[in-house]
Design a protein around this motif. Structure first.
Motif, mmCIF file in Angstrom:
data_model
loop_
_atom_site.group_PDB
_atom_site.id
_atom_site.type_symbol
_atom_site.label_atom_id
_atom_site.label_comp_id
_atom_site.label_asym_id
_atom_site.label_seq_id
_atom_site.Cartn_x
_atom_site.Cartn_y
_atom_site.Cartn_z
ATOM 1 N N TYR A 68 0.811 -1.228 0.000
ATOM 2 C CA TYR A 68 0.000 0.000 0.000
ATOM 3 C C TYR A 68 0.840 1.271 0.000
ATOM 4 N N ASN A 71 1.516 3.254 -3.155
ATOM 5 C CA ASN A 71 0.408 3.868 -3.880
ATOM 6 C C ASN A 71 0.486 5.395 -3.801
ATOM 7 N N PHE A 85 -2.781 -5.110 -3.819
ATOM 8 C CA PHE A 85 -2.051 -4.432 -2.752
ATOM 9 C C PHE A 85 -1.853 -5.354 -1.556
ATOM 10 N N THR A 86 -0.678 -5.236 -0.975
ATOM 11 C CA THR A 86 -0.337 -5.991 0.232
ATOM 12 C C THR A 86 0.038 -4.995 1.325
ATOM 13 N N ARG A 87 0.144 -5.494 2.549
ATOM 14 C CA ARG A 87 0.542 -4.616 3.649
ATOM 15 C C ARG A 87 2.049 -4.378 3.680
#
Length: 186
Positions: A68, A71, A85-87
């Motif tokens: 994220y 972004n 999206f991943t953390r």
């Protein structure tokens, strides 16, 4: 039949020799031509952006995986068919691995090396059985390969590690290796 995902690792800088970016673009085109899916880090620049543009120029499918915090304007390729999206960066790499049937490491920096070595380690530990290619364009990875030879001579790497990946010198050779690897598993 499941579409083959091909993970392409590479640097994010555009301030590199154009030969590298042109090769990444060609890799994307070759993936698209075979009906495979490009899996990469969703970057707009460098090797990632070039590979994505190449795949899309040939009507190919692309999946970008990004944490994220990437972004932000100018970081992500915003024309990709799909961005997941991943953390974290760790989740990003795990997701890319789960979507990929093969891995191509193109020229890049420390992040690229980290990705290459993670996949190589998984193969060594028999947690992954997929082709891993180190694209040594213009001898880019010669010093890395020399360092690995030095590690072997010092006893830290077993000779068998070198059989877990294939070093290629061109995009054409890379795809010949992939096609042979996939044919042998059919």
């Amino acid at each position: 039949m499941k579409t083959k995902g091909i993970a392409v690792y590479g640097g994010s800088s555009n301030s590199v020799n154009r030969v590298y970016l042109e090769a990444a673009y060609q890799i994307g085109q070759e993936i698209a031509k075979r009906g495979w899916r490009l899996v990469n880090g969703s970057g707009d620049t460098g090797m990632m952006g070039a590979a994505t543009r190449g795949a899309q120029s040939g009507g190919g499918e692309t999946i970008g995986i990004a944490p994220y915090f990437f972004n932000t304007p100018g970081i992500l390729y915003n024309k990709g068919e799909d961005t997941i999206f991943t953390r974290t960066m760790r989740e990003r790499k795990a997701f890319m691995e789960s979507l990929s049937s093969a891995f191509i490491t193109t020229p890049g920096g420390i992040g690229t090396l980290e990705e290459f070595y993670e996949i190589l380690t998984l193969k060594q530990l028999e947690q992954l059985d997929a082709p891993l290619i180190l694209l040594n364009l213009g001898g880019y990875y010669d010093s890395l390969l020399k360092a690995m030879e030095d590690m072997k001579e010092a006893g830290f790497i077993h000779e068998s590690v070198f059989s877990l990946f294939t070093v290629t010198d061109s995009v054409e050779e890379t795809f010949k290796v992939l096609e042979e690897a996939f044919a042998s598993k059919s």
